[in-house]
Design an enzyme around this catalytic site. Structure first.
Site, short mmCIF file in Angstrom:
data_model
loop_
_atom_site.label_atom_id
_atom_site.label_comp_id
_atom_site.label_asym_id
_atom_site.label_seq_id
_atom_site.Cartn_x
_atom_site.Cartn_y
_atom_site.Cartn_z
CB VAL A 1 24.71 47.45 11.97
CG1 VAL A 1 25.51 46.16 11.97
CG2 VAL A 1 25.59 48.64 12.32
CB VAL B 1 24.04 40.12 8.47
CG1 VAL B 1 24.47 38.92 7.62
CG2 VAL B 1 25.26 40.81 9.07
NE ARG C 1 21.73 32.97 14.59
CZ ARG C 1 20.76 33.76 14.11
NH1 ARG C 1 20.65 33.90 12.78
NH2 ARG C 1 19.93 34.40 14.90
NE ARG C 2 25.62 31.27 5.98
CZ ARG C 2 25.23 30.80 4.80
NH1 ARG C 2 26.00 30.98 3.73
NH2 ARG C 2 24.08 30.17 4.66
CG LEU D 1 29.14 37.90 6.15
CD1 LEU D 1 29.35 36.40 6.34
CD2 LEU D 1 27.95 38.16 5.22
CG LEU D 2 27.54 41.75 13.29
CD1 LEU D 2 27.12 43.04 12.61
CD2 LEU D 2 26.51 41.33 14.32
CE1 TYR E 1 26.40 45.87 16.83
CE2 TYR E 1 24.18 45.63 17.71
CZ TYR E 1 25.03 45.81 16.63
OH TYR E 1 24.51 45.92 15.36
CG PHE F 1 22.56 57.36 16.17
CD1 PHE F 1 23.51 56.39 15.88
CD2 PHE F 1 22.49 57.86 17.46
CE1 PHE F 1 24.38 55.94 16.88
CE2 PHE F 1 23.35 57.42 18.46
CZ PHE F 1 24.28 56.46 18.17
#
Length: 402
Positions: A84, A86, A92-93, A95-96, A125, A402
């Protein structure tokens, strides 16, 4: 508007290189890419494109299917989330958030009851419903110490595995014991190709050993030299993978590692918190705890199925769960007195789905979570009952990165 896409096979290397850059690693080489590619599952690699140059990816994530062991002996289908990232100029837009929500909904649609990941940054998270469900500690055991207690377990036979045979032998041993302990997970073939093949192919020194108990092979260890440049007789061995079915196999594998000549210590990262190394040594200070940290971050996708998988035998508790992303998970559940079930009744305890994940495998007791404000208490008498229902005989642990 942010659009999350499923990437085509010919875009996977660019996605991997983007992820590597977000954790400050270099791109895949022609030699390493076939190993890295093996962990991608068709249809599960996601990407977001640059709104100014659609040929460029600016965010990516993927997952592979696995199974997670839960208290009581059941196991559940799990999405193992990985890679994962960005791009630094697009953080900070939103997308995540868009990508994670897409991924979690996709996993739920696939019938995966839980998702899990390893978090590079702990502050990210929790807002997506993930909670720390297993933890580990780093240890360094010196070889120059007082050695093993006379009555410490010895285990069975330990044999070395030739480098050329590692990828043929170890996956079968792991598959046999992976789900023995809550928090354990299965590994697809791509995990071995990605995570261990590099050590097998490139490590200057690679030690691999398998323990055989009364019922066959039930544990193994893999180690390399942590720093070959250190003084010749003080070089530490670094354990990259050690799984064992019981304390006998654990003891035998640690004995083997600590008996390797021309090394000064054995180091391991994120070992089980309850691994009894100190108790087996004559001088417990020969084992130094070098770190402690979170391991599995768990996201429960199907709360009714996850709770129903637990044994929950005992005096019942009514628990309210809130899930902002999956409203169907929200409700009041009765734990205990048979399989967990949804009820129309006032709750005795309440938490959000992330706080439920923290107790689900038995890592943190509901009473401790309530004391810290993670769980809300409507009936103080319910906490002791919840502790008994969600506690376990052993602390959960995964042992698979992982």
């Amino acid at each position: 508007m942010i659009t999350v896409e499923v990437l085509e096979p010919d875009e996977l290397r660019a996605a991997y290189d983007l992820f590597a850059a977000t954790i400050l690693f270099g791109p895949a080489t022609d030699a390493s890419w076939p190993h890295a590619a093996a962990l991608y599952t068709p249809g599960r690699a996601l990407g977001v494109r640059d709104d100014r140059d659609p040929a460029q990816l600016v965010a990516t994530a993927t997952a592979f299917g696995s199974r997670l062991a839960v208290p009581g002996g059941a196991d559940l289908p799990m999405a193992a989330v990985t890679r994962v990232g960005v791009r630094a100029d697009r953080t900070r837009r939103g997308l995540l958030t868009a990508m994670v929500h897409h991924q979690l909904r996709d996993a739920a649609e696939r019938g995966e009851v839980v998702a899990a990941l390893r978090a590079s940054q702990s502050r990210i998270y929790g807002r997506f419903g993930y909670g720390v469900a297993t933890r580990g500690r780093g240890v360094r055991v010196r070889r120059s110490g007082a050695g093993w207690r006379d009555c410490a377990p010895r285990g069975g036979d330990v044999r070395m595995v030739a480098r050329a045979d590692v990828l043929d032998v170890l996956p079968a041993v792991h598959e046999r014991i992976a789900l023995f302990r809550p928090g354990g997970m299965t590994r697809p073939d791509g995990w071995w190709s990605t995570m261990l093949a590099g050590d097998v192919a490139g490590a200057e020194v690679l030690l691999a050993a398998v323990h055989t108990g009364p019922d066959g092979d039930d544990g193994y260890a893999v180690a390399t030299l942590a720093d070959p440049r250190e003084d010749f007789e003080r070089r530490p061995l670094a354990v990259s993978d050690l799984h064992a079915a019981d304390v006998q196999a654990t003891a035998a594998l640690w004995r083997f590692l600590l008996d390797v000549d021309l090394t000064g210590a054995v180091e391991a990262h994120l070992r089980p918190l309850d691994e009894p190394l100190e108790l087996m040594l004559t001088d417990r200070r020969d084992c130094m705890v070098t770190s402690a940290g979170d391991e599995t971050w768990l996201r429960i996708l199907d709360v009714p199925a996850a709770l129903a998988a637990l044994p929950c035998a005992g005096e019942p508790v009514r628990l309210a769960v809130h899930d902002g992303l999956f409203p169907a998970n929200s409700g009041v559940y009765v734990l205990g007195d048979g399989p967990a079930r949804r009820v129309d009744a006032a709750p005795e305890l309440a938490c959000d789905v992330a706080a439920l994940a923290m107790a689900y495998l038995g890592d943190t007791a509901p009473s401790a979570l309530a004391a810290a404000g993670w769980w809300r208490v409507h009936d103080a008498d319910a906490l002791a009952r919840a502790d008994r229902l969600l506690g376990g005989d052993v602390l959960p642990w995964c042992g698979t990165y992982f």
